[in-house]
Write an enzyme that holds these catalytic residues in place. Structure first.
Site, PDB file in Angstrom:
ATOM      1  CG  ASP A  77      -2.015  -0.925   1.199  1.00 14.23           C
ATOM      2  OD1 ASP A  77      -2.137  -1.150  -0.155  1.00 14.23           O
ATOM      3  OD2 ASP A  77      -3.011  -1.211   2.263  1.00 14.23           O
ATOM      4  CE1 TYR A 111      -8.516   2.254   3.353  1.00 15.24           C
ATOM      5  CE2 TYR A 111      -6.726   3.564   3.778  1.00 15.24           C
ATOM      6  CZ  TYR A 111      -7.864   3.395   4.210  1.00 15.24           C
ATOM      7  OH  TYR A 111      -8.243   3.413   5.540  1.00 15.24           O
TER       8      TYR A 111
END
Length: 241
Positions: free
Chosen positions: A136, A230
């Site tokens: 991420d 996200y």
């Protein structure tokens, strides 16, 4: 020497705002266990100028108020910024300045000696990407940069050479420690916190066995999701939940 009073009123306001931001963000370094004593530094570009703000060298964290933050040219030279003459910029200023000159997309730079990330730097080994959190945040392993002595722009050259073609916002300079970059100082501080976390977790995993490598395709998908999908896109300070 350029003086703060030579700037326009709008630029002087930008300097004052940046000093406040940089002073406040320095408090995050000891709060997150990333520094001891006076080690470590945060800097940020001043919007609308060719200047940046950085902490003064050797000043304790409890004394880092906005009015002692040092204002520098992009060659690392302190301007007449209203601070006392003895308040010289951080010993890492040349490295920060080199990054700003050669990576215009970078708005903030942070350096710490956080223990786990610095341990990986001491053995000259990248932190492998074996966690979804790493995919991420870093889009792959946290790379090792070359050994370089403090005092000129050698460290800055190593940072730029290592990160210019990397998705990672962090580099572990060999035998030295982590440097992180970001769109602003807050993003660079977040990267400093996260690189210490993944360095620590990966170290602990190695005590249990061999961390399981992740497929590059999965790393790419996770990185794209976190960077582009996200969260609420108004505050990128959250992590997976």
């Amino acid at each position: 020497m350029r003086a703060l009073t030579d700037l326009t009123a709008e630029q002087q306001e930008a300097v004052a705002n940046t000093r406040g931001i940089v002073a406040a963000l320095h408090a995050e370094l000891p709060r997150n266990g990333l520094v001891v004593w006076t080690a470590g530094n945060v800097s940020q570009r001043v919007p609308g100028t060719d200047l940046f703000v950085i902490k003064p060298s050797g000043v304790s964290y409890d004394q880092l108020a906005p009015d002692v933050m040092v204002v520098c040219e992009l060659d690392g030279t302190k301007i007449d910024d209203g601070t006392a003459a003895h308040l010289q910029p951080s010993s890492d200023t040349a490295a920060h300045a080199y990054v700003y000159r050669h990576m215009p997309e970078v708005g903030g730079v942070v350096h710490t000696h956080s223990p786990y990330a610095t341990a990986w730097a001491a053995v000259g080994e990248p932190v492998p990407c074996t966690l979804t959190m790493m995919a991420d945040e870093f889009g792959g392993p946290v790379p090792i940069g070359p050994f370089a002595l403090i005092g000129d722009d050698s460290i800055g050259r190593g940072i730029v050479e290592t990160l210019r073609d990397s998705r990672s916002p962090a580099v572990l300079m060999q035998n030295h420690g982590p440097f992180t970059i970001g769109k602003d100082a807050r993003a660079a501080v977040k990267a400093a916190v996260m690189v210490e976390e993944v360095a620590r977790t990966t170290f602990l995993a190695r005590q249990l066995g061999t961390p399981i490598p992740m497929d590059q395709a999965d790393i790419d998908r996770l990185y794209d999701r976190y960077q582009n999908v996200y969260g609420q896109h108004a505050d990128d300070d959250e992590q997976e939940s």
